[in-house]
Motif scaffolding. Structure first.
Motif, mmCIF file in Angstrom:
data_model
loop_
_atom_site.group_PDB
_atom_site.id
_atom_site.type_symbol
_atom_site.label_atom_id
_atom_site.label_comp_id
_atom_site.label_asym_id
_atom_site.label_seq_id
_atom_site.Cartn_x
_atom_site.Cartn_y
_atom_site.Cartn_z
ATOM 1 N N ARG A 165 25.983 135.977 39.888
ATOM 2 C CA ARG A 165 25.171 136.006 38.666
ATOM 3 C C ARG A 165 24.261 134.776 38.575
ATOM 4 O O ARG A 165 23.120 134.870 38.116
ATOM 5 C CB ARG A 165 26.073 136.107 37.428
ATOM 6 N N ILE A 166 24.778 133.608 39.001
ATOM 7 C CA ILE A 166 23.947 132.398 39.035
ATOM 8 C C ILE A 166 22.731 132.636 39.923
ATOM 9 O O ILE A 166 21.589 132.353 39.554
ATOM 10 C CB ILE A 166 24.750 131.181 39.579
ATOM 11 N N LYS A 167 22.990 133.193 41.121
ATOM 12 C CA LYS A 167 21.898 133.420 42.071
ATOM 13 C C LYS A 167 20.878 134.419 41.523
ATOM 14 O O LYS A 167 19.675 134.271 41.747
ATOM 15 C CB LYS A 167 22.471 133.910 43.403
ATOM 16 N N GLN A 168 21.366 135.437 40.794
ATOM 17 C CA GLN A 168 20.448 136.426 40.221
ATOM 18 C C GLN A 168 19.509 135.775 39.201
ATOM 19 O O GLN A 168 18.294 136.011 39.211
ATOM 20 C CB GLN A 168 21.247 137.547 39.549
ATOM 21 N N ILE A 169 20.086 134.934 38.319
ATOM 22 C CA ILE A 169 19.268 134.278 37.287
ATOM 23 C C ILE A 169 18.313 133.272 37.920
ATOM 24 O O ILE A 169 17.136 133.205 37.565
ATOM 25 C CB ILE A 169 20.160 133.618 36.215
ATOM 26 N N LEU A 170 18.798 132.491 38.884
ATOM 27 C CA LEU A 170 17.934 131.530 39.575
ATOM 28 C C LEU A 170 16.768 132.240 40.261
ATOM 29 O O LEU A 170 15.622 131.774 40.217
ATOM 30 C CB LEU A 170 18.739 130.735 40.607
ATOM 31 N N ALA A 204 18.158 124.070 34.915
ATOM 32 C CA ALA A 204 18.887 123.800 33.668
ATOM 33 C C ALA A 204 18.943 125.049 32.789
ATOM 34 O O ALA A 204 19.973 125.349 32.170
ATOM 35 C CB ALA A 204 18.216 122.653 32.913
ATOM 36 N N LEU A 205 17.830 125.813 32.743
ATOM 37 C CA LEU A 205 17.801 127.050 31.960
ATOM 38 C C LEU A 205 18.793 128.068 32.524
ATOM 39 O O LEU A 205 19.540 128.717 31.780
ATOM 40 C CB LEU A 205 16.379 127.623 31.957
ATOM 41 N N ALA A 206 18.816 128.199 33.857
ATOM 42 C CA ALA A 206 19.784 129.103 34.496
ATOM 43 C C ALA A 206 21.208 128.694 34.147
ATOM 44 O O ALA A 206 22.068 129.529 33.860
ATOM 45 C CB ALA A 206 19.586 129.093 36.014
ATOM 46 N N ASN A 207 21.460 127.375 34.138
ATOM 47 C CA ASN A 207 22.781 126.846 33.812
ATOM 48 C C ASN A 207 23.262 127.259 32.426
ATOM 49 O O ASN A 207 24.398 127.669 32.253
ATOM 50 C CB ASN A 207 22.749 125.306 33.869
ATOM 51 N N VAL A 208 22.382 127.128 31.433
ATOM 52 C CA VAL A 208 22.811 127.456 30.060
ATOM 53 C C VAL A 208 22.939 128.960 29.858
ATOM 54 O O VAL A 208 23.791 129.428 29.091
ATOM 55 C CB VAL A 208 21.878 126.843 28.989
ATOM 56 N N LEU A 209 22.111 129.739 30.567
ATOM 57 C CA LEU A 209 22.184 131.197 30.405
ATOM 58 C C LEU A 209 23.457 131.769 31.039
ATOM 59 O O LEU A 209 24.096 132.654 30.479
ATOM 60 C CB LEU A 209 20.950 131.863 31.014
ATOM 61 N N ILE A 210 23.826 131.250 32.216
ATOM 62 C CA ILE A 210 24.984 131.783 32.933
ATOM 63 C C ILE A 210 26.285 131.444 32.222
ATOM 64 O O ILE A 210 27.283 132.146 32.358
ATOM 65 C CB ILE A 210 25.007 131.265 34.401
ATOM 66 N N SER A 211 26.279 130.361 31.433
ATOM 67 C CA SER A 211 27.517 129.964 30.745
ATOM 68 C C SER A 211 27.861 130.894 29.574
ATOM 69 O O SER A 211 28.945 130.798 29.010
ATOM 70 C CB SER A 211 27.383 128.521 30.228
ATOM 71 N N GLU A 212 26.917 131.796 29.213
ATOM 72 C CA GLU A 212 27.128 132.786 28.149
ATOM 73 C C GLU A 212 27.748 132.162 26.895
ATOM 74 O O GLU A 212 28.826 132.532 26.446
ATOM 75 C CB GLU A 212 28.005 133.938 28.672
ATOM 76 N N PRO A 213 27.054 131.180 26.293
ATOM 77 C CA PRO A 213 27.594 130.505 25.111
ATOM 78 C C PRO A 213 27.516 131.391 23.869
ATOM 79 O O PRO A 213 26.765 132.366 23.842
ATOM 80 C CB PRO A 213 26.675 129.290 24.967
ATOM 81 N N GLU A 214 28.279 131.022 22.859
ATOM 82 C CA GLU A 214 28.165 131.712 21.568
ATOM 83 C C GLU A 214 26.971 131.187 20.788
ATOM 84 O O GLU A 214 26.352 131.919 20.027
ATOM 85 C CB GLU A 214 29.455 131.497 20.761
ATOM 86 N N LEU A 215 26.670 129.890 20.984
ATOM 87 C CA LEU A 215 25.493 129.284 20.354
ATOM 88 C C LEU A 215 24.702 128.539 21.425
ATOM 89 O O LEU A 215 25.227 127.661 22.105
ATOM 90 C CB LEU A 215 25.906 128.314 19.235
#
Length: 633
Positions: free
Chosen positions: A133-138, A162-173
């Motif tokens: 999933r990381i590779k897909q977003i990157l 950095a954007l890929a990092n925050v998106l892959i972590s699937e945060p609530e906020l």
């Protein structure tokens, strides 16, 4: 009722004497997608840093729901330069990465204790395909070399990691500071769709108004150290903010009228009065403060005269440029016409900035060249042109270039007045440059370009780090700009407002000349894709993934020799200039009368109708003047 994720109560933050916000309160609940809007220097980034725990605050409370998964995309993220892209993504502090690390530790140790619990957690967080999933977003963000070291990446590429990092972590906020900076149009649209589709709560600062309109369901505005909330998207915010400003201005006008009476009383009253007089004096000062509140600053219209520009602007002749195997242009030909307003769009790496630099002589083409008219005076705003002596005062930076700017019609602005138009009040003008925020420095840089009074503006990514109010002022300036314009930008809203046609860089030296703005281009592209897909289906072929583009670069033909003006047309041409000037003066007079509030209903209607007629007449006569002007050269 949505679950509250974050509550801010009576928050105050200042730097010395500068108060950014005072006693502000708001909350974020599940499903909220909030855009934060404020002028540069008002504390947007500071507020986000406070919420992310990276900066202290003076007073108030910041309360998160227990165990909330929070991610923060900073404006300028910093990573270990020696780590690879993939290692960086696996070194972030989120629950999934921690689970994977513990699982690897247990497996390598041979101690199976707690493995069942870990396996259940891995299943719950979809950790098994985390790397995929990381590779897909990157890849979506055009980062394809996963083993490249962070230190070898550009600033824009680091922001995308950095954007890929925050998106892959699937945060609530998810808190984001300028997420669309350094993204090309394709990436911006992908991110827009990703955030809209996913059930994620957002608080973000962005100048991308289409992005705000399509993603956000709430807007927060910091204005005059207070926060105002609007439950809707950007279009709704504009409507409701206008109502708020009008109500505030009506209140201010009422205070001004009362103030005149109070001022008269203050002048007449003896010095020694009792308690009643003292309370009235106190009320006077309270009224004075209210009456001095500034009205909405967006009604400023600034249109520089621009130095004279002749018929010949520039001609690109057989321009070829490549870097290694990457082709930028190949025998590119183009004739740029007077008063043309061109937008340059395309994915990152297709050569947009290189094209601009070749035009300006900053970069040499491999073959061919640009034949530029003698009267052309370029003004260049570049992505990397921000260089000031930090110990210089703001006013001195601008005065070193020009003391005044000519607006035409006998109107001139001093450097100080010009800075005020671009939201630098007198007290800010005497600050040192080092005290300015990043966005304010960008605004100052813009002023240094415009005050030179160029007749051909070249703006390379002008919207990055500028607040929306500054963009509004710049758009107004460009609407009245009597010269030529080239804009390289990923800001769709800005492009739609200021350009009349596009050069679309598709990569590999394929450049498309499109007669319209960005929205019209997107509509055309979608229609072409549907048409191609239908044709493929009918023919029984497989789906086509991208729209075809011209195999050869566009060649704008040299205009045929124009017929010279007849005697009668020469007379018409001379009288048109005078007529247009008179109508413009009448238009300005009527506009002032309409905003005075002194007209009766009948006069208001009559003046409104006349204003509408004038606008149509001015447009019609200006088009005719331009046509005759072109033939008179």
């Amino acid at each position: 009722m949505p679950t509250p994720l974050l509550q801010i109560d009576r928050l105050t933050k200042s730097f010395g004497d500068l108060v950014l916000f005072n006693d502000i309160s708001f909350g974020i609940a599940e499903g909220d997608k909030i855009g934060l809007i404020a002028p540069n220097g008002s504390g947007k980034t500071t507020l986000l840093n406070i919420l992310a725990g990276k900066e202290p605050y003076d007073d108030g409370r910041v309360v998160f729901r227990n165990d909330i998964r929070l991610a923060y995309l900073e404006q300028s993220p910093a990573f270990d330069p020696e780590k690879t892209v993939l290692e960086t993504c696996f070194s972030t502090d989120n629950e999934t990465v921690k689970l994977i690390a513990r699982y690897e530790e247990v497996i390598s140790s041979g101690n199976q204790e707690g493995l069942d619990h870990l396996l259940a957690g891995m299943d719950l967080h979809n950790a098994w395909d985390y790397e995929q999933r990381i590779k897909q977003i990157l890849t979506q963000l055009k980062i394809t070399d996963f083993q490249q070291k962070i230190g070898e990446l550009s600033g824009g590429q680091v922001k995308r990691v950095a954007l890929a990092n925050v998106l892959i972590s699937e945060p609530e906020l998810l808190i984001m500071d300028e997420p669309t900076n350094h993204l090309d149009l394709e990436m911006v649209e992908w991110l827009e769709e990703h955030l809209t589709r996913n059930n994620i709560s957002l608080l973000m600062v962005t100048h991308d108004r289409y992005f705000l309109d399509r993603v956000c369901n709430q807007i927060l505005e910091i204005d005059n150290k207070q926060v105002f909330s609007y439950k809707g998207n950007y279009s709704y915010y504009l409507e409701k903010r206008d109502e708020r400003v009008m109500a505030q201005n009506a209140e201010t006008e009422k205070a001004r009228n009362l103030l005149r009476k109070e001022l008269d009383w203050m002048r007449r009253q003896p010095q020694a009065r009792g308690t009643k007089a003292k309370s009235r004096i106190d009320a006077f000062y309270s009224l004075e403060e209210k009456a001095q509140q500034k009205k909405d600053g967006q009604n400023i219209r600034l249109a520089a005269k621009g130095s004279y520009i002749g018929k010949k602007i520039f001609e690109a002749k057989e321009v070829s440029k490549r870097f290694g195997n990457v082709r930028i242009t190949e025998k590119f030909n183009y004739i740029f016409t007077r008063y043309e307003k061109m937008g340059v769009v395309g994915n990152n790496g297709t050569g947009k900035s290189t094209f601009v630099k070749m035009l300006l002589g900053v970069e040499e083409p491999d073959s061919g060249g640009f034949d530029i008219g003698e009267t052309v005076n370029f003004g260049y705003y570049s992505q990397d042109g921000l260089q000031f002596d930090e110990q210089t005062k703001v006013i001195d930076v601008v005065q070193a270039i020009a003391e005044v700017i000519d607006l035409g019609d006998g109107h001139r602005l001093t450097a100080s007045q010009f800075l005020q138009h671009f939201l630098f009040p007198p007290e800010k003008q005497h600050n040192y440059v080092y005290k300015l925020s990043g966005g304010e420095k960008r605004r100052l840089y813009l002023c240094t370009v415009l005050i030179k009074n160029p007749n051909f503006l070249v703006l390379d990514e002008p919207t990055n780090d500028l607040d929306i109010l500054t963009l509004n002022i710049l758009e107004e300036y460009l609407a009245g700009f009597k010269g030529c314009l080239i804009v390289v930008s990923h800001d769709r809203y800005f492009m739609d407002k200021v350009v009349d046609h596009l050069l679309v860089f598709h990569g590999n030296a394929q450049i498309q000349d499109f007669p319209g703005n960005y929205t019209q281009y997107r509509e055309w592209k979608v229609a072409e894709e549907k048409k191609t897909a239908k044709e493929e289906k009918t023919a029984g072929g497989g789906p086509k993934t991208s729209t075809s583009v011209p195999e050869t670069p566009p060649h704008r033909k040299r205009p045929e020799e124009k017929k010279k003006l007849s005697f009668k047309e020469k007379q018409e041409f001379e009288s048109l200039e005078q007529e247009i000037e008179q109508m413009e003066a009448e238009k300005e007079r009527i506009t002032n009368e309409l905003s005075s509030g002194n007209l009766s209903t009948e006069k208001l209607m009559a003046k409104s109708n006349r204003l509408s007629e004038l606008i149509d007449l001015i447009d019609e006569k200006t088009m005719r003047w331009l046509e005759l002007s072109d033939r008179d050269q």
